[in-house]
Design a protein around this motif. Structure first.
Motif, mmCIF file in Angstrom:
data_model
loop_
_atom_site.group_PDB
_atom_site.id
_atom_site.type_symbol
_atom_site.label_atom_id
_atom_site.label_comp_id
_atom_site.label_asym_id
_atom_site.label_seq_id
_atom_site.Cartn_x
_atom_site.Cartn_y
_atom_site.Cartn_z
ATOM 1 N N LYS A 62 0.842 -1.197 0.000
ATOM 2 C CA LYS A 62 0.000 0.000 0.000
ATOM 3 C C LYS A 62 0.872 1.239 0.000
ATOM 4 O O LYS A 62 2.020 1.212 0.447
ATOM 5 C CB LYS A 62 -0.903 0.040 1.240
ATOM 6 C CG LYS A 62 -2.122 -0.823 1.173
ATOM 7 C CD LYS A 62 -3.031 -0.528 2.359
ATOM 8 C CE LYS A 62 -4.321 -1.300 2.244
ATOM 9 N NZ LYS A 62 -5.219 -1.030 3.349
ATOM 10 N N GLN A 63 0.267 2.303 -0.464
ATOM 11 C CA GLN A 63 0.945 3.594 -0.424
ATOM 12 C C GLN A 63 0.268 4.451 0.643
ATOM 13 O O GLN A 63 -0.914 4.752 0.544
ATOM 14 C CB GLN A 63 0.861 4.291 -1.790
ATOM 15 C CG GLN A 63 1.642 5.577 -1.889
ATOM 16 C CD GLN A 63 3.129 5.372 -1.658
ATOM 17 O OE1 GLN A 63 3.727 4.426 -2.177
ATOM 18 N NE2 GLN A 63 3.739 6.242 -0.877
ATOM 19 N N LEU A 64 1.037 4.802 1.667
ATOM 20 C CA LEU A 64 0.545 5.656 2.740
ATOM 21 C C LEU A 64 1.269 6.988 2.699
ATOM 22 O O LEU A 64 2.177 7.187 1.887
ATOM 23 C CB LEU A 64 0.777 4.987 4.101
ATOM 24 C CG LEU A 64 0.245 3.567 4.307
ATOM 25 C CD1 LEU A 64 0.619 3.059 5.693
ATOM 26 C CD2 LEU A 64 -1.257 3.532 4.127
ATOM 27 N N GLN A 65 0.896 7.876 3.589
ATOM 28 C CA GLN A 65 1.630 9.127 3.719
ATOM 29 C C GLN A 65 3.011 8.846 4.288
ATOM 30 O O GLN A 65 3.213 7.864 5.000
ATOM 31 C CB GLN A 65 0.907 10.092 4.652
ATOM 32 C CG GLN A 65 -0.407 10.605 4.121
ATOM 33 C CD GLN A 65 -1.083 11.533 5.122
ATOM 34 O OE1 GLN A 65 -0.653 11.671 6.263
ATOM 35 N NE2 GLN A 65 -2.158 12.161 4.682
ATOM 36 N N ALA A 66 3.952 9.716 3.984
ATOM 37 C CA ALA A 66 5.318 9.570 4.501
ATOM 38 C C ALA A 66 5.364 10.013 5.962
ATOM 39 O O ALA A 66 4.523 10.781 6.421
ATOM 40 C CB ALA A 66 6.286 10.394 3.668
ATOM 41 N N ASN A 67 6.380 9.527 6.673
ATOM 42 C CA ASN A 67 6.698 9.918 8.049
ATOM 43 C C ASN A 67 5.569 9.693 9.053
ATOM 44 O O ASN A 67 5.355 10.505 9.949
ATOM 45 C CB ASN A 67 7.167 11.380 8.099
ATOM 46 C CG ASN A 67 8.454 11.576 7.346
ATOM 47 O OD1 ASN A 67 9.390 10.791 7.492
ATOM 48 N ND2 ASN A 67 8.497 12.592 6.500
ATOM 49 N N ILE A 77 -3.391 0.285 8.121
ATOM 50 C CA ILE A 77 -3.414 -1.070 7.550
ATOM 51 C C ILE A 77 -4.170 -2.061 8.442
ATOM 52 O O ILE A 77 -4.172 -3.262 8.194
ATOM 53 C CB ILE A 77 -1.982 -1.583 7.250
ATOM 54 C CG1 ILE A 77 -1.146 -1.696 8.521
ATOM 55 C CG2 ILE A 77 -1.309 -0.693 6.219
ATOM 56 C CD1 ILE A 77 0.225 -2.308 8.309
ATOM 57 N N LYS A 78 -4.814 -1.520 9.485
ATOM 58 C CA LYS A 78 -5.687 -2.304 10.371
ATOM 59 C C LYS A 78 -4.958 -3.452 11.082
ATOM 60 O O LYS A 78 -5.404 -4.590 11.079
ATOM 61 C CB LYS A 78 -6.911 -2.804 9.616
ATOM 62 C CG LYS A 78 -7.803 -1.679 9.136
ATOM 63 C CD LYS A 78 -8.991 -2.183 8.375
ATOM 64 C CE LYS A 78 -9.933 -1.101 7.930
ATOM 65 N NZ LYS A 78 -9.438 0.051 7.288
ATOM 66 N N ILE A 79 -3.804 -3.107 11.656
ATOM 67 C CA ILE A 79 -3.077 -4.030 12.528
ATOM 68 C C ILE A 79 -3.006 -3.362 13.895
ATOM 69 O O ILE A 79 -2.383 -2.303 14.041
ATOM 70 C CB ILE A 79 -1.659 -4.335 12.003
ATOM 71 C CG1 ILE A 79 -1.726 -5.062 10.664
ATOM 72 C CG2 ILE A 79 -0.885 -5.168 13.024
ATOM 73 C CD1 ILE A 79 -0.367 -5.358 10.044
ATOM 74 N N LYS A 80 -3.654 -3.973 14.877
ATOM 75 C CA LYS A 80 -3.691 -3.398 16.220
ATOM 76 C C LYS A 80 -2.327 -3.482 16.882
ATOM 77 O O LYS A 80 -1.589 -4.441 16.702
ATOM 78 C CB LYS A 80 -4.715 -4.145 17.088
ATOM 79 C CG LYS A 80 -6.139 -3.954 16.650
ATOM 80 C CD LYS A 80 -7.077 -4.739 17.538
ATOM 81 C CE LYS A 80 -8.491 -4.634 17.016
ATOM 82 N NZ LYS A 80 -9.422 -5.455 17.792
ATOM 83 N N GLU A 102 10.231 7.619 4.102
ATOM 84 C CA GLU A 102 10.334 8.713 3.124
ATOM 85 C C GLU A 102 9.265 8.649 2.041
ATOM 86 O O GLU A 102 8.709 9.657 1.651
ATOM 87 C CB GLU A 102 11.727 8.721 2.487
ATOM 88 C CG GLU A 102 12.803 9.195 3.428
ATOM 89 C CD GLU A 102 14.164 9.310 2.754
ATOM 90 O OE1 GLU A 102 14.250 9.160 1.522
ATOM 91 O OE2 GLU A 102 15.135 9.534 3.485
ATOM 92 N N THR A 103 8.993 7.434 1.541
ATOM 93 C CA THR A 103 8.033 7.310 0.432
ATOM 94 C C THR A 103 6.620 6.957 0.897
ATOM 95 O O THR A 103 5.653 7.155 0.162
ATOM 96 C CB THR A 103 8.485 6.227 -0.563
ATOM 97 O OG1 THR A 103 8.453 4.957 0.081
ATOM 98 C CG2 THR A 103 9.881 6.526 -1.097
ATOM 99 N N GLY A 104 6.484 6.387 2.101
ATOM 100 C CA GLY A 104 5.176 5.971 2.602
ATOM 101 C C GLY A 104 4.752 4.595 2.113
ATOM 102 O O GLY A 104 3.642 4.147 2.398
ATOM 103 N N ALA A 105 5.627 3.900 1.367
ATOM 104 C CA ALA A 105 5.288 2.563 0.866
ATOM 105 C C ALA A 105 5.349 1.561 2.013
ATOM 106 O O ALA A 105 6.301 1.543 2.792
ATOM 107 C CB ALA A 105 6.248 2.160 -0.242
ATOM 108 N N VAL A 106 4.323 0.750 2.122
ATOM 109 C CA VAL A 106 4.283 -0.264 3.159
ATOM 110 C C VAL A 106 4.044 -1.617 2.503
ATOM 111 O O VAL A 106 3.240 -1.743 1.587
ATOM 112 C CB VAL A 106 3.207 0.055 4.240
ATOM 113 C CG1 VAL A 106 1.816 0.066 3.676
ATOM 114 C CG2 VAL A 106 3.284 -0.907 5.404
ATOM 115 N N GLU A 107 4.794 -2.603 2.941
ATOM 116 C CA GLU A 107 4.621 -3.990 2.494
ATOM 117 C C GLU A 107 4.479 -4.841 3.741
ATOM 118 O O GLU A 107 5.277 -4.719 4.672
ATOM 119 C CB GLU A 107 5.836 -4.466 1.688
ATOM 120 C CG GLU A 107 6.006 -3.793 0.356
ATOM 121 C CD GLU A 107 7.162 -4.387 -0.433
ATOM 122 O OE1 GLU A 107 7.372 -5.619 -0.338
ATOM 123 O OE2 GLU A 107 7.841 -3.621 -1.131
#
Length: 181
Positions: A62-67, A77-80, A102-107
């Motif tokens: 997913k692409q999230l906001q940075a920082n 990402i709905k992980i408690k 920096e990019t906000g990319a989450v895997e």
């Protein structure tokens, strides 16, 4: 003769009431057979919720906001209770994956039950915020009715009723032992 007639009428009223309870018990049982099967299966599956039994691994990007901080990433990402375990330059690592600051990319990878079992388990542990929570209340009350109405299935003077009381008492004792031991 009059006393016999009165006791005969009382017995008849008791039998009528008992027959009504038996009828309600029977048809409510037929009506709820499907949901009882769902609750039985999902209850068994929920016993193993702390293991990977029947779970499949799903990979997400997913692409999230940075920082963002760990709590914000977890919320997105709905992980408690997500916590970063390490930060290597711009990449923060958590138990299920990584987040690029920096990019906000989450895997990340999640282990989930197959779709139908997941839906069944969700129904089983529904909260008051869920749209169908009233179904759980209705089902719980129906089960309570089954417990109470089962004592009207047989006449109190019969041997089978007396044996039923003994089995009920044994079940209650075992339940109390399981609860408090």
């Amino acid at each position: 003769m009059r006393a016999f007639k009165k006791s005969s009428q009382t017995m008849s009223k008791q039998r009528d009431f008992s027959n009504k309870i038996r009828t309600y018990h029977r048809y409510l049982g037929f009506f709820l057979a499907g949901i009882m099967a769902v609750y039985a299966l999902s209850g068994i599956v929920l016993i193993f919720r702390d293991t990977d039994f029947l779970k499949r691994e799903y990979h997400f990007e997913k692409q999230l906001q940075a920082n963002l901080n760990a709590a914000q990433v977890g919320s997105e990402i709905k992980i408690k209770l997500l916590k970063f375990t390490a930060t290597d330059g711009e990449v923060a690592t958590f138990k299920q994956g990584t987040y690029n600051l920096e990019t906000g990319a989450v895997e990340y990878t999640l282990k989930k039950l197959p779709y139908v079992l997941d839906k069944m388990a969700h129904l089983h542990k529904a909260k008051s915020a869920d749209p169908l929570y009233f179904l759980n209340i209705f089902f719980g009350l129906s089960l309570l009715f089954f417990v109470i109405s089962s004592f009207w299935m047989f006449l109190p003077k019969t041997t089978i009723f007396k044996k039923g009381l003994l089995f009920s008492a044994a079940g209650l004792v075992i339940t109390l032992i399981l609860l408090f031991v």
